[in-house]
Write a protein that holds these residues in place. Structure first.
Motif, PDB file in Angstrom:
ATOM      1  N   LEU A   8      72.490  45.523  37.040  1.00  0.00           N
ATOM      2  CA  LEU A   8      71.570  44.511  36.521  1.00  0.00           C
ATOM      3  C   LEU A   8      72.337  43.269  36.062  1.00  0.00           C
ATOM      4  O   LEU A   8      71.894  42.139  36.276  1.00  0.00           O
ATOM      5  CB  LEU A   8      70.754  45.095  35.359  1.00  0.00           C
ATOM      6  CG  LEU A   8      69.704  46.131  35.791  1.00  0.00           C
ATOM      7  CD1 LEU A   8      69.279  47.008  34.618  1.00  0.00           C
ATOM      8  CD2 LEU A   8      68.484  45.431  36.397  1.00  0.00           C
ATOM      9  N   ALA A   9      73.493  43.477  35.470  1.00  0.00           N
ATOM     10  CA  ALA A   9      74.313  42.344  35.021  1.00  0.00           C
ATOM     11  C   ALA A   9      74.789  41.536  36.229  1.00  0.00           C
ATOM     12  O   ALA A   9      74.772  40.299  36.199  1.00  0.00           O
ATOM     13  CB  ALA A   9      75.502  42.840  34.207  1.00  0.00           C
ATOM     14  N   GLN A  10      75.173  42.244  37.294  1.00  0.00           N
ATOM     15  CA  GLN A  10      75.604  41.524  38.515  1.00  0.00           C
ATOM     16  C   GLN A  10      74.474  40.647  39.052  1.00  0.00           C
ATOM     17  O   GLN A  10      74.717  39.586  39.605  1.00  0.00           O
ATOM     18  CB  GLN A  10      76.030  42.517  39.596  1.00  0.00           C
ATOM     19  CG  GLN A  10      77.404  43.116  39.369  1.00  0.00           C
ATOM     20  CD  GLN A  10      77.659  44.310  40.294  1.00  0.00           C
ATOM     21  OE1 GLN A  10      76.882  44.598  41.202  1.00  0.00           O
ATOM     22  NE2 GLN A  10      78.768  45.003  40.049  1.00  0.00           N
ATOM     23  N   HIS A  11      73.239  41.130  38.880  1.00  0.00           N
ATOM     24  CA  HIS A  11      72.087  40.345  39.337  1.00  0.00           C
ATOM     25  C   HIS A  11      71.652  39.317  38.292  1.00  0.00           C
ATOM     26  O   HIS A  11      70.576  38.724  38.410  1.00  0.00           O
ATOM     27  CB  HIS A  11      70.907  41.278  39.654  1.00  0.00           C
ATOM     28  CG  HIS A  11      71.024  41.943  40.994  1.00  0.00           C
ATOM     29  ND1 HIS A  11      70.174  41.681  42.032  1.00  0.00           N
ATOM     30  CD2 HIS A  11      71.919  42.850  41.455  1.00  0.00           C
ATOM     31  CE1 HIS A  11      70.520  42.410  43.080  1.00  0.00           C
ATOM     32  NE2 HIS A  11      71.571  43.136  42.762  1.00  0.00           N
ATOM     33  N   LYS A  12      72.440  39.146  37.243  1.00  0.00           N
ATOM     34  CA  LYS A  12      72.171  38.175  36.163  1.00  0.00           C
ATOM     35  C   LYS A  12      70.819  38.427  35.482  1.00  0.00           C
ATOM     36  O   LYS A  12      70.111  37.500  35.072  1.00  0.00           O
ATOM     37  CB  LYS A  12      72.211  36.738  36.684  1.00  0.00           C
ATOM     38  CG  LYS A  12      73.597  36.282  37.126  1.00  0.00           C
ATOM     39  CD  LYS A  12      73.666  34.758  37.102  1.00  0.00           C
ATOM     40  CE  LYS A  12      75.065  34.225  37.164  1.00  0.00           C
ATOM     41  NZ  LYS A  12      75.674  34.277  38.473  1.00  0.00           N
ATOM     42  N   GLU A  26      63.577  40.743  40.305  1.00  0.00           N
ATOM     43  CA  GLU A  26      65.031  40.798  40.502  1.00  0.00           C
ATOM     44  C   GLU A  26      65.579  42.134  39.976  1.00  0.00           C
ATOM     45  O   GLU A  26      66.420  42.778  40.616  1.00  0.00           O
ATOM     46  CB  GLU A  26      65.670  39.631  39.737  1.00  0.00           C
ATOM     47  CG  GLU A  26      67.142  39.411  39.993  1.00  0.00           C
ATOM     48  CD  GLU A  26      67.424  38.846  41.377  1.00  0.00           C
ATOM     49  OE1 GLU A  26      66.626  38.038  41.857  1.00  0.00           O
ATOM     50  OE2 GLU A  26      68.445  39.252  41.971  1.00  0.00           O
ATOM     51  N   ALA A  27      65.052  42.563  38.824  1.00  0.00           N
ATOM     52  CA  ALA A  27      65.501  43.832  38.228  1.00  0.00           C
ATOM     53  C   ALA A  27      65.143  45.002  39.144  1.00  0.00           C
ATOM     54  O   ALA A  27      65.963  45.909  39.368  1.00  0.00           O
ATOM     55  CB  ALA A  27      64.869  44.018  36.851  1.00  0.00           C
ATOM     56  N   LEU A  28      63.926  44.981  39.715  1.00  0.00           N
ATOM     57  CA  LEU A  28      63.515  46.060  40.628  1.00  0.00           C
ATOM     58  C   LEU A  28      64.434  46.095  41.845  1.00  0.00           C
ATOM     59  O   LEU A  28      64.885  47.165  42.272  1.00  0.00           O
ATOM     60  CB  LEU A  28      62.066  45.848  41.095  1.00  0.00           C
ATOM     61  CG  LEU A  28      60.964  46.072  40.055  1.00  0.00           C
ATOM     62  CD1 LEU A  28      59.601  45.789  40.666  1.00  0.00           C
ATOM     63  CD2 LEU A  28      60.998  47.506  39.509  1.00  0.00           C
ATOM     64  N   GLU A  29      64.732  44.906  42.391  1.00  0.00           N
ATOM     65  CA  GLU A  29      65.635  44.840  43.544  1.00  0.00           C
ATOM     66  C   GLU A  29      66.987  45.441  43.204  1.00  0.00           C
ATOM     67  O   GLU A  29      67.579  46.192  43.979  1.00  0.00           O
ATOM     68  CB  GLU A  29      65.837  43.370  43.989  1.00  0.00           C
ATOM     69  CG  GLU A  29      64.629  42.743  44.651  1.00  0.00           C
ATOM     70  CD  GLU A  29      64.010  43.625  45.733  1.00  0.00           C
ATOM     71  OE1 GLU A  29      64.763  44.141  46.579  1.00  0.00           O
ATOM     72  OE2 GLU A  29      62.780  43.841  45.690  1.00  0.00           O
TER      73      GLU A  29
END
Ligand code: ADP
Ligand code: ASP
Ligand code: MG
Length: 401
Positions: A283-287, A316-319
């Protein structure tokens, strides 16, 4: 003679009559011999209307660069109209867009951060004894593309100018006459505060009290810019936001709600070391900004992890979670966006046990179920059903005030 930075929000410049009202407030201070730089937002609901127009063209995903190109137009209209009103009233004035006023930002379209302000042009105009009207919420990045600072970003524009020009005053004019213990439009009995600390205001703003944008308070604290929040429609003193205030007896300073929240639940994860790390690292990588986290007790070798994110980051979190399906198994992935976070804030609660139980009692008495809880030294937040949010803020507020 002082340098005064003023900021007027959208409702303060919503129509011609309001624009002339603002022009008069500015000219009043200018005629007293002060230098005045004023930041303005887009008129009324212009920004929302522009976002709706973009979604008529592309409902899912208009590019963020083009979104910024569109949204900056709202503030361009306001600065021109306000300057015309000041011209008509006979005072010297110049309007500037963000880039003309020297706002350099990073490249994060729609949520850019100010890197620096080149104050040369602002200073030149002030030296020429002009009133300067600056478009809030916008800047330019290193590729010469227009950027915006995130919703409510004009507050940050004003504080940034006050900090970099070493202004004597920074006044944020809005449609209420100060900062209250809860949204005065929604909560009966909300009390106006004379003063509030940066830290308390920062929490209130971050937890949903949109009267000040939280980045603006962060910046005010960093550069020690004292703010006054006041009404553009009534002439009376507002609320001062500063480092230290006189100690008050109240345990809590305010209550707020945030409906821009989604809860993601990953159900049936393997109960083994590293799962939480891998999940939140991804999740952090996806900001994605994760806020509250709840992990269930492991049972039958599985566990569930739920967490909250800002509503606009839910997909974005779901992805991000789905991209982990090769790394670990889970049974179900659920998004709930009909929730709200209700919080209380106050430096006083640090040394007083029982504040949390008082808040929970108020919710219990009202029959409102709590889904998640998080606490820090100066705040307690609970996650509840969105349809109960307004009632929850009211009953919690009633309990403490
Ligand atoms: P502007 O357009 O001037 O930036 P905003 O709509 O962003 O104005 O912020 C002002 C609104 O914030 C008020 O109309 C009020 O309903 C709301 N608000 C929420 N919480 C609070 C609070 N604790 N104190 C004052 N106003 C609040
Ligand atoms: N017009 C922008 C918005 O509506 C910026 C602001 O009002 O501060 O978010
Ligand atoms: Mg605002």
């Amino acid at each position: 003679m002082s340098l005064i930075v003023k900021k007027f929000g959208g409702s303060s410049v919503a129509n011609a009559e309001r624009i002339f009202n603002v022009a008069k407030i500015i000219i009043d201070d200018y005629k007293k011999g002060n230098d005045v730089i004023t930041v303005v937002s887009a008129q009324g609901d212009t920004t929302d209307d522009l976002i709706a127009k973009a979604h008529e063209i592309n409902a899912e995903n208009p590019s963020k660069r083009e979104m910024d190109m569109l949204l900056t137009a709202g503030e361009q209209i306001s600065v021109a109209l306000l300057s015309m009103a000041i011209e008509k009233l006979g005072a010297p004035v110049v309007s500037l867009l963000g880039w003309q006023a020297g706002f350099e930002t990073d490249t994060n379209h729609t949520i850019a951060r100010i890197k620096k302000i080149n104050t040369e042009r602002l200073q030149n105009e002030i030296n020429k004894k002009k009133i300067v009207i600056v478009a809030g919420f916008q800047g330019i990045n290193k590729y010469d593309d227009l950027t915006t600072l995130g919703r409510g970003g004009s507050d940050t524009s004003a504080v940034a100018i006050a900090a970099s020009m070493k202004a004597d005053k920074c006044q944020i004019y809005t449609d209420v006459d100060g900062v209250y213990s809860a949204d005065p439009r929604k909560v009966t009995g909300a009390q106006k505060m004379k003063e509030i600390t940066y830290d308390e205001m920062l929490e209130l703003a971050a937890l949903g009290a949109q009267v000040l944008n939280n980045r603006s308070v962060e910046m005010a604290k960093k550069y020690n810019v004292e703010l006054e929040v006041l009404s553009s429609l009534e002439k009376k003193s507002g609320t001062i936001v500063k480092e230290k205030v006189k100690m008050e007896k109240t345990l809590i300073r305010g209550a707020a709600k945030d409906e821009n929240v989604a809860c993601i639940s990953v159900v049936g994860l393997k109960d083994s070391p590293g799962v939480a790390f891998k999940l939140f690292n991804k999740l952090a990588q996806h900001k994605v900004n994760v806020d509250m986290i709840l992990q269930s007790v492991g049972r039958d070798l599985t566990k569930d992890i739920s967490f909250t994110v800002p509503l606009d980051q839910a997909n974005e979190a779901l992805e991000a979670v789905k991209s982990l399906s090769d790394t670990f198994e889970y049974k179900d992935l659920i998004k709930n966006d009909s929730i709200a976070k209700v919080s209380i804030v106050g430096a006083g609660m640090e040394s007083h046990p029982g504040v949390a139980s008082k808040m929970f009692e108020a919710l219990y008495d009202a029959g409102i179920n709590i889904k998640m809880i998080s606490t820090s030294e100066i705040k307690i937040s609970v996650l509840i059903d969105q349809k109960e949010a307004d009632r929850a803020v009211q009953v919690v507020h009633d309990k403490f005030f």
